[in-house]
Design a protein around this motif. Structure first.
Motif, PDB file in Angstrom:
ATOM      1  N   THR A  28       0.846  -1.188   0.000  1.00 27.47           N
ATOM      2  CA  THR A  28       0.000   0.000   0.000  1.00 27.47           C
ATOM      3  C   THR A  28       0.879   1.234   0.000  1.00 27.47           C
ATOM      4  O   THR A  28       1.562   1.538   0.972  1.00 27.47           O
ATOM      5  N   LEU A  29       0.846   1.943  -1.114  1.00 30.42           N
ATOM      6  CA  LEU A  29       1.718   3.098  -1.288  1.00 30.42           C
ATOM      7  C   LEU A  29       1.529   4.125  -0.183  1.00 30.42           C
ATOM      8  O   LEU A  29       2.481   4.775   0.243  1.00 30.42           O
ATOM      9  N   GLY A  30       0.307   4.269   0.287  1.00 31.98           N
ATOM     10  CA  GLY A  30      -0.003   5.276   1.287  1.00 31.98           C
ATOM     11  C   GLY A  30       0.690   5.070   2.618  1.00 31.98           C
ATOM     12  O   GLY A  30       0.731   5.982   3.444  1.00 31.98           O
ATOM     13  N   ASP A  31       1.249   3.887   2.844  1.00 40.66           N
ATOM     14  CA  ASP A  31       1.928   3.603   4.096  1.00 40.66           C
ATOM     15  C   ASP A  31       3.388   4.035   4.081  1.00 40.66           C
ATOM     16  O   ASP A  31       4.075   3.950   5.107  1.00 40.66           O
ATOM     17  N   SER A  53       4.268  10.185   3.565  1.00 41.23           N
ATOM     18  CA  SER A  53       2.997   9.454   3.560  1.00 41.23           C
ATOM     19  C   SER A  53       1.989  10.071   4.517  1.00 41.23           C
ATOM     20  O   SER A  53       0.791   9.812   4.412  1.00 41.23           O
ATOM     21  N   ARG A  72       1.393  12.342  -5.301  1.00 40.90           N
ATOM     22  CA  ARG A  72       1.033  10.941  -5.141  1.00 40.90           C
ATOM     23  C   ARG A  72      -0.475  10.795  -5.193  1.00 40.90           C
ATOM     24  O   ARG A  72      -1.210  11.676  -4.754  1.00 40.90           O
ATOM     25  N   ASP A  73      -0.927   9.695  -5.748  1.00 41.23           N
ATOM     26  CA  ASP A  73      -2.341   9.338  -5.770  1.00 41.23           C
ATOM     27  C   ASP A  73      -2.435   7.975  -5.087  1.00 41.23           C
ATOM     28  O   ASP A  73      -2.231   6.939  -5.719  1.00 41.23           O
ATOM     29  N   ASN A  74      -2.733   8.006  -3.812  1.00 41.66           N
ATOM     30  CA  ASN A  74      -2.746   6.753  -3.048  1.00 41.66           C
ATOM     31  C   ASN A  74      -3.841   5.807  -3.531  1.00 41.66           C
ATOM     32  O   ASN A  74      -3.680   4.583  -3.462  1.00 41.66           O
ATOM     33  N   ASN A  77      -2.326   4.053  -6.189  1.00 41.01           N
ATOM     34  CA  ASN A  77      -1.024   3.482  -5.827  1.00 41.01           C
ATOM     35  C   ASN A  77       0.080   3.966  -6.767  1.00 41.01           C
ATOM     36  O   ASN A  77       0.937   3.182  -7.201  1.00 41.01           O
ATOM     37  N   VAL A  79       2.791   7.349  -7.923  1.00 41.43           N
ATOM     38  CA  VAL A  79       3.460   8.605  -7.614  1.00 41.43           C
ATOM     39  C   VAL A  79       3.985   9.206  -8.912  1.00 41.43           C
ATOM     40  O   VAL A  79       4.317   8.467  -9.849  1.00 41.43           O
TER      41      VAL A  79
END
Length: 124
Positions: A28-31, A53, A72-74, A77, A79
């Motif tokens: 999960t990119l947002g992490d 993040s 970034r677009d979480n 996923n 950037v």
């Protein structure tokens, strides 16, 4: 397994623009803090830009301040690195990376999991 698919590199004339994309999978990119590193021909790797993040804070290398933006677009996923007013010295291989780190630490110490890279060439 963390994986990155980088795209958007290519050949551009000085003064032109490119947008690099990095689609992540397996995590999960947002992490993570996310960043872009580069290696110019004959030079060491350099942290170009990183984004947090948690609070969206960013880091930019002095050489790209005012010309590059990172986002970034979480949900996707993904950037992005928008590169404007490109110079020949921006030529190099650009790598997407993810890390559990502050943006300062990530970009200065080149911490993280790296992608395979995409070539950017700025030349007339």
């Amino acid at each position: 397994q963390l994986q990155f698919v980088e795209s958007g590199g290519g050949l551009v004339q000085p003064g032109g623009s490119l947008r690099l994309s990095c689609a992540a999978s397996g995590f999960t990119l947002g992490d993570y803090a996310i960043g872009w590193f580069r290696q110019a021909p004959g030079k060491e790797h350099e942290g170009v830009s990183c984004i947090s993040s948690r609070d969206g804070s960013t880091y930019f290398a002095d050489s790209v301040k005012g010309r590059f933006t990172i986002s970034r677009d979480n949900a996707k996923n993904t950037v992005y690195l928008q590169m404007n007013s490109l110079k020949p010295e921006d030529t190099g291989v650009y790598y997407c990376a993810a890390a559990y780190a502050t943006v300062q630490a990530m970009c200065v110490e080149l911490i993280g999991y790296w992608g395979q890279g995409t070539q950017v060439t700025v030349s007339s």
